[in-house]
Design an enzyme around this catalytic site. Sequence first.
Site: not given
Length: 434
Positions: A206, A208, A214, A357, A360
């Site tokens: 990813r 990011e 996190r 979380e 997902s």
Amino acid sequence: MVFVVVRGKGFTIQCVVTTEGEGVSRQMVKFVAGLNRESIVDAIPVVSVPDPKNPIKGTTQQVELHVRKLYCVSKAMPTLPINVEDASRSDAEIEAALQRGVQLPRVNQDTRLNFRVIDIRTRANQGIFRIQSQVGTIFRQFLLSEDFDEIPTPKLTPGSSEGGSAVFKLDYKGQPACLAQSPQLYKQMAICGEKDRVFVIGPVFRAEDSYTHRHLCEFTGLDVEMEIKKHYSEVMDIVDRLFVTIFDVLNGRCQKELEAIGSQYPFKPLKYKPKTLRLTFEEGVQMLKDAGVEVDPLGDLSTEAERKLGQLVLGKYDTEFYILHRYPLAARPFYTMPCYDNALYSNSFDVFIRGEEIISGGQRIHEPELLIERCQACGVDVNTISYYIDSFKFGAAPHGGFGAGLERVVILFCALGNIRKASLFPRDLRRIIP
């Protein structure tokens, strides 16, 4: 006489090298005394158990080794960039020393990661990465016992698998390509190929732009996909039993590792129930509203709202692990199946540990016309994933699945506070070495 502490996998034992009795020569004592810290040695000792009234201090094992022979296999440099002893101290130890007027070295996160090879040697880190290994092992063993097949999936893809801009783009022999954001599309294609239950353990990328506690740019994904016979709750059933099994086995099998982690990074054991709590998104929103927190009923939850909901769930249901399902469609990826009774919501879920979380998932769209419609609504270029959409034109069973990050499972189970602690060699917005 010289005392030496030897260490292996985080456990330490005191060795005695002496000329007394059936000991060794003075030259041998001098040789051992001159060894540098962190040198690799082979020792041939006689094991001695000390008097319980006078226990050995400063080591994890209550035995003593009286060395008869000792060989230096690999000599470490005289001055190390960080010492394992310093890297092993808890914040509480450092603060207590300050209260006594003693300033102990504090090894910060960046220094640890710059010299990760030494940092990994601490007892807490040995425990962390043993726990990480066990999570992956239990994940695999449980799913194999449930008749899932492990499959490999490409990490070089022609387009984005999740939508959005958090994708690493590259040139693939003159063609545009991406590093896989997840194995999502290929898991589903495997289901279309009559692999009715599959899972993937592998790297996920990813791009990011967030530098937080996190987020990583590369992590290990734990992904599952399966046919749905009647209802997407079947996927949640697997999540429930899988993660309760992971927690149960870790608590039973890894007590020494959890103790080692807790000695440096104190934490309370995770609260969870044998049957995992399930709440609808609307129920979660109502709990937040009742607590005075206003959230968009058709949007995603913010990090602060998720944390607050975790506190409310803990107070009301006495659990830190729960499932929140039937999310708004606008908050989910393009491939998520809308609810049959209300198209504003979706057959999807998130799973939370300690207010964050961790998973997902949901039911996927298996109808190509609807999938194209959702791609266009979410800004996904249909041409880059035509191979994926075509898979559903040949007949596709209803299916669903979920994905979790291995490192995030570990940091939340052990309440480590920073995902870099659970990544052996982390890759984030600022780090690509070592």
